[in-house]
Design a protein around this motif. Structure first.
Motif, short mmCIF file in Angstrom:
data_model
loop_
_atom_site.label_atom_id
_atom_site.label_comp_id
_atom_site.label_asym_id
_atom_site.label_seq_id
_atom_site.Cartn_x
_atom_site.Cartn_y
_atom_site.Cartn_z
N ALA A 32 0.73 -1.39 -0.08
CA ALA A 32 0.01 0.07 -0.05
C ALA A 32 0.77 1.23 0.05
CB ALA A 32 -1.01 -0.06 1.25
N MET A 33 2.01 1.38 0.76
CA MET A 33 2.74 2.27 0.91
C MET A 33 3.46 2.81 -0.18
SD MET A 33 3.50 3.92 3.67
CE MET A 33 4.73 3.41 5.23
N MET A 34 3.76 1.56 -1.01
CA MET A 34 4.21 1.70 -2.45
C MET A 34 3.58 2.32 -3.47
SD MET A 34 7.68 1.20 -2.60
CE MET A 34 8.08 0.39 -4.25
N ALA A 35 2.23 1.62 -3.48
CA ALA A 35 1.28 1.97 -4.51
C ALA A 35 0.81 3.28 -4.45
CB ALA A 35 0.31 0.65 -4.50
N VAL A 36 0.29 3.62 -3.30
CA VAL A 36 0.06 5.10 -3.24
C VAL A 36 0.87 6.13 -3.77
CG1 VAL A 36 -0.61 6.63 -1.52
CG2 VAL A 36 -1.57 4.78 -1.29
N GLY A 37 2.05 5.80 -3.61
CA GLY A 37 3.00 6.90 -4.50
C GLY A 37 3.03 7.01 -5.87
N LEU A 38 2.81 5.65 -6.16
CA LEU A 38 2.90 5.28 -7.76
C LEU A 38 1.54 5.98 -8.36
CD1 LEU A 38 4.95 3.92 -9.31
CD2 LEU A 38 3.43 1.79 -9.18
N ALA A 39 0.47 5.78 -7.56
CA ALA A 39 -0.90 5.96 -8.08
C ALA A 39 -1.20 7.72 -8.15
CB ALA A 39 -2.06 5.53 -7.15
N LEU A 40 -0.35 8.32 -7.16
CA LEU A 40 -0.17 9.74 -6.86
C LEU A 40 0.33 10.47 -7.90
CD1 LEU A 40 -1.28 11.62 -4.78
CD2 LEU A 40 0.98 11.99 -4.13
N VAL A 41 1.48 9.96 -8.44
CA VAL A 41 2.07 10.28 -9.54
C VAL A 41 1.39 10.02 -10.96
CG1 VAL A 41 4.13 10.05 -10.98
CG2 VAL A 41 4.51 10.29 -8.45
N TRP A 42 0.46 9.08 -10.97
CA TRP A 42 -0.06 8.87 -12.35
C TRP A 42 -1.12 9.64 -12.15
CZ3 TRP A 42 -0.37 6.82 -16.97
CH2 TRP A 42 -1.46 6.69 -17.36
N THR A 43 -1.97 10.00 -11.22
CA THR A 43 -3.05 10.54 -11.33
C THR A 43 -2.92 12.22 -11.57
OG1 THR A 43 -3.19 10.79 -8.90
CG2 THR A 43 -4.67 9.32 -10.02
N THR A 44 -1.80 12.79 -10.99
CA THR A 44 -1.30 13.99 -11.13
C THR A 44 -0.43 14.49 -12.21
OG1 THR A 44 0.34 13.72 -9.29
CG2 THR A 44 -1.41 15.25 -8.91
N ILE A 45 0.51 13.60 -12.81
CA ILE A 45 1.15 14.01 -14.00
C ILE A 45 0.69 13.08 -15.18
CG2 ILE A 45 3.41 14.53 -14.77
CD1 ILE A 45 4.19 14.53 -11.86
N GLY A 46 0.21 11.75 -14.77
CA GLY A 46 -0.26 10.93 -15.89
C GLY A 46 1.09 10.29 -16.55
N ALA A 57 8.06 9.83 -3.27
CA ALA A 57 9.10 9.46 -2.97
C ALA A 57 9.42 9.26 -1.47
CB ALA A 57 10.36 10.50 -3.50
N SER A 58 8.82 10.09 -0.75
CA SER A 58 9.06 9.95 0.50
C SER A 58 8.37 8.62 1.13
CB SER A 58 8.64 11.23 1.41
OG SER A 58 7.64 11.57 1.05
N LEU A 59 6.99 8.34 0.68
CA LEU A 59 6.54 7.24 0.83
C LEU A 59 7.26 6.05 0.62
CD1 LEU A 59 2.89 8.37 -0.03
CD2 LEU A 59 3.74 7.97 2.34
N ALA A 60 7.80 6.22 -0.60
CA ALA A 60 8.71 5.15 -1.03
C ALA A 60 9.67 4.61 -0.13
CB ALA A 60 9.13 4.98 -2.39
N GLY A 61 10.46 5.99 0.30
CA GLY A 61 11.38 5.77 1.31
C GLY A 61 11.30 5.11 2.62
N LEU A 62 9.92 5.66 3.05
CA LEU A 62 9.47 4.91 4.21
C LEU A 62 9.47 3.33 3.83
CD1 LEU A 62 8.94 5.74 6.90
CD2 LEU A 62 6.42 6.18 6.30
N ALA A 63 8.62 3.20 2.98
CA ALA A 63 8.46 1.61 2.75
C ALA A 63 10.11 0.99 2.74
CB ALA A 63 7.79 1.39 1.57
N GLY A 64 10.78 1.60 2.19
CA GLY A 64 12.29 1.08 2.43
C GLY A 64 12.76 0.94 3.42
N ILE A 65 12.64 1.76 4.34
CA ILE A 65 13.11 1.99 5.84
C ILE A 65 12.42 0.72 6.75
CG2 ILE A 65 12.99 3.19 8.20
CD1 ILE A 65 13.32 5.80 6.37
#
Lengths: 335, 291
Positions: B19-33, B197-205
């Motif tokens: 979820a932590m990873m996917a949300v970031g991906l979806a956020l970028v997709w919805t805003t920038i496409g 990126a920070s959500l992905a980073g948190l998932a990495g941590i």
């Protein structure tokens, strides 16, 4: 009007058939003379790899560039070629040349199969399904380790033969010419295809789907034709790769190979076919030239890809065209 | 009973990370496409930054949040260098795939050069183990299971309750209109990437705390996040979150019943079947413009 003129419509601004044919013959004749310059087997090995990459990348350009179908399972078709050849030639003991041809046929069938789920899909979803298809193929190969060797891969895959010619002690000359013949056949096929009416219709589908369909182009049929057409030589290239390397490994499904080939397609400039071939030369030679840089090599390559994509979105062919226009204008102004 | 709770905890834990990873991906997709294929590398980078800060002698309480903040900056820089210059180009989706892939390879090899190939491990959030419903779980995993929903809820309220979050969603819905009412679209693009990126980073941590880290650790989570995002639909933030947990449970159950080797194949089969029936994802409302 000859039959050829009717079958293949000419478009304004396009290079004429005669010109392209001359360029094609001259270009490939120059390539055929390369072994005279490069006598050592290392350079010939690099050239053979370039030809294989060029076949895979230019066929990808057909589905990705001309068709606008984001087929991220293209490398899976290559991988299918590798494994079908290895299994047929090694396990079933079939003649290597027949196995080579069969690999192309089976890769084509696989492409038709993967087209079915993406017929209704668009854009990014096609990327994901085809990506999923590639992973699926890889997982099946890994799980059938009795046959395919799993993650270990297969070794001692039979190579190709030419009459009684010794394929090993000729400084890779025979493999060089087989690879070149493969590239010539594939490029000829691709160029004929994209210049045909079928080629025009897939471009029409890419550029304006609704309009193309309303003019009677069948989306379902043309999408299948596009993917199947891009699969045949890709599968054969995979088979040739396995025959040349004498092994089959799961690495062909990895992201790193896919990234390299994809950057060849995009770096060369999509919808050109030749661009992908030129880019495979440039990238491979560049990468080999930097062998001394070790860990820095992939970083420099990545940086190069980014810079070219930012500065020249139409790729190397766009770069060459821009340079050519500049030169042509200078000449005109002089005259 | 033990089997069930095994699957339940495993699914909950994996689902949180997805979820932590996917949300970031979806956020970028919805805003920038665009799809950010260096998202997995962000995850790795976050973990390594955190490791480096801990190695400098900073306490975990300071090091981890600091690494997340640094990641936000890294996301913004990536956006400004390889995504923003391409906006407006007709084939942006494809070109961004290759520039983010290349940027990912650049960062990954950079990390390999800086930190070396040897596996590293981060300290856990909370040390120790416990037994719940007959299953032994580490407190680190429990912490992740608890923290993730809190962070996702915070993100949700940011996107729905604050002016900045609403502006971000406005850009996602209609870029031209947002520009017209005076929103700074470029800055919001940067913000979307920074949050992702920070959500992905948190998932990495989180991941670095229970598994060994190496420079290519982000590849598999990226793949799973892609599946999650397609499965849940990319038009919203809540779709991928539900899908992440669903896939977490599916994976845990499939690992148990069919084995580790068949799970990815099954997962992709389910994905392909889903896309054939509902191309917009199972949790998405049928909407236009989602090509």
């Amino acid at each position: 009007m000859t039959l050829l003129d009717i079958a293949i419509p000419s478009a304004p601004g396009r290079i004429t058939w005669n010109r392209e044919a001359i360029g094609f013959v001259v270009g490939f004749l120059l390539l055929a003379l390369l072994p005279l310059v490069f006598g050592d087997s290392y350079s010939r090995h690099v050239l053979i790899m370039i030809f294989i990459y060029a076949v895979v990348a230019s066929n990808w350009d057909l589905s990705l560039g001309y068709g606008g179908v984001f087929n991220f399972g293209h490398l899976a078709l290559f991988g299918i070629g590798v494994y079908v050849y290895s299994l047929l030639a090694k396990m079933a003991g079939i003649d290597p040349w027949i196995a080579l041809f069969a690999s192309g046929v089976i890769a084509t069938l696989a492409a038709v199969l993967v087209t079915i789920p993406i017929l209704r899909l668009k854009g990014i979803y096609i990327i994901l399904v085809t990506f999923g298809f590639a992973q699926l193929v890889m997982q099946v190969i890994i799980s059938q380790s009795d046959l395919t060797g799993g993650t270990q891969g297969l070794v001692r895959v039979p190579g190709l033969y030419l009459f009684d010619h010794n394929m090993i002690r000729d400084g890779k000359l025979a493999y060089f010419y087989i690879a070149l013949a493969l590239l010539v056949a594939s490029t000829l096929f691709l160029r004929l295809f994209v210049r045909s009416r079928a080629g025009a219709s897939i471009v029409a589908l890419r550029d304006n789907e609704e309009y193309a369909i309303s003019r009677g182009v069948s989306l379902v049929r043309q999408r299948m034709v596009t993917l199947a057409a891009s699969a045949f030589f890709t599968g054969i290239a995979g088979a040739f790769y396995a025959a040349y390397q004498r092994n089959a490994s799961i690495d062909v499904f990895g992201m790193s190979l896919a990234t390299i080939i994809l950057s060849m397609v995009l770096l060369g400039g999509t919808s050109t076919i030749y661009g992908a071939i030129i880019a495979s030369f440039v990238l491979t030679v560049f990468s080999e030239a930097m062998a001394d840089f070790g860990a820095w090599r992939p970083m420099i390559t990545a940086l190069l890809i980014i810079v070219i994509m930012l500065v020249y979105p139409t790729g190397l062919v766009g770069m060459i065209r821009a340079a050519w226009t500049l030169v042509a204008e200078r000449i005109k102004r002089r005259a | 009973m033990s089997v069930f709770s095994d699957i339940f905890f495993g699914g909950l834990f994996q689902g949180s990370l997805y979820a932590m990873m996917a949300v970031g991906l979806a956020l970028v997709w919805t805003t920038i496409g665009v799809f950010n294929f260096s998202h997995g590398v962000f995850m790795m980078l976050g973990a390594y930054f955190a490791w480096q800060l801990v190695a400098f002698g900073l306490p975990v309480v300071i090091a981890f949040p600091l690494a997340v903040i640094v990641m936000a900056g890294a996301g913004w820089i990536l956006q400004a260098s390889v995504v923003r210059p391409l906006i407006g180009r007709p084939n942006i989706v494809l070109v961004v795939v290759i520039t983010t892939l290349a940027a990912g390879s650049l960062i990954e090899n950079g990390a390999l050069t800086v930190w070396g190939p040897r596996s590293k491990q981060l300290p856990s959030l909370i040390e120790g183990n416990t037994t719940i419903a007959g299953v032994g779980v580490s407190l680190h995993q429990i912490a992740i299971i608890v923290i993730t929903p809190l962070i996702l809820a915070a993100l949700w309220s940011f996107l729905n309750r604050t002016r900045l979050g609403l502006a971000l969603r406005a850009v996602a819905q209609n870029e031209d209109a947002s520009q017209l009412v005076g929103l700074n679209v470029t800055a919001l693009y940067g913000l979307a990437f920074a949050i992702a990126a920070s959500l992905a980073g948190l998932a990495g941590i989180f991941m670095g705390g229970y598994r060994f880290m190496n420079p290519s650790m982000g590849a598999d989570p990226l793949l799973k996040a892609l599946i999650v995002v397609v499965f849940g639909g990319i038009s919203s933030i809540s779709g991928p979150i539900f899908a992440a947990y669903l896939i977490g449970f599916f994976e845990a159950a499939s690992n148990y019943y069919f084995g580790l080797y068949w799970t990815p194949a099954l997962l992709f089969l389910v994905l392909i079947a889903t896309l054939m029936v509902r191309p917009e994802g199972i949790f998405a409302s049928r909407s236009r413009g989602l090509a």
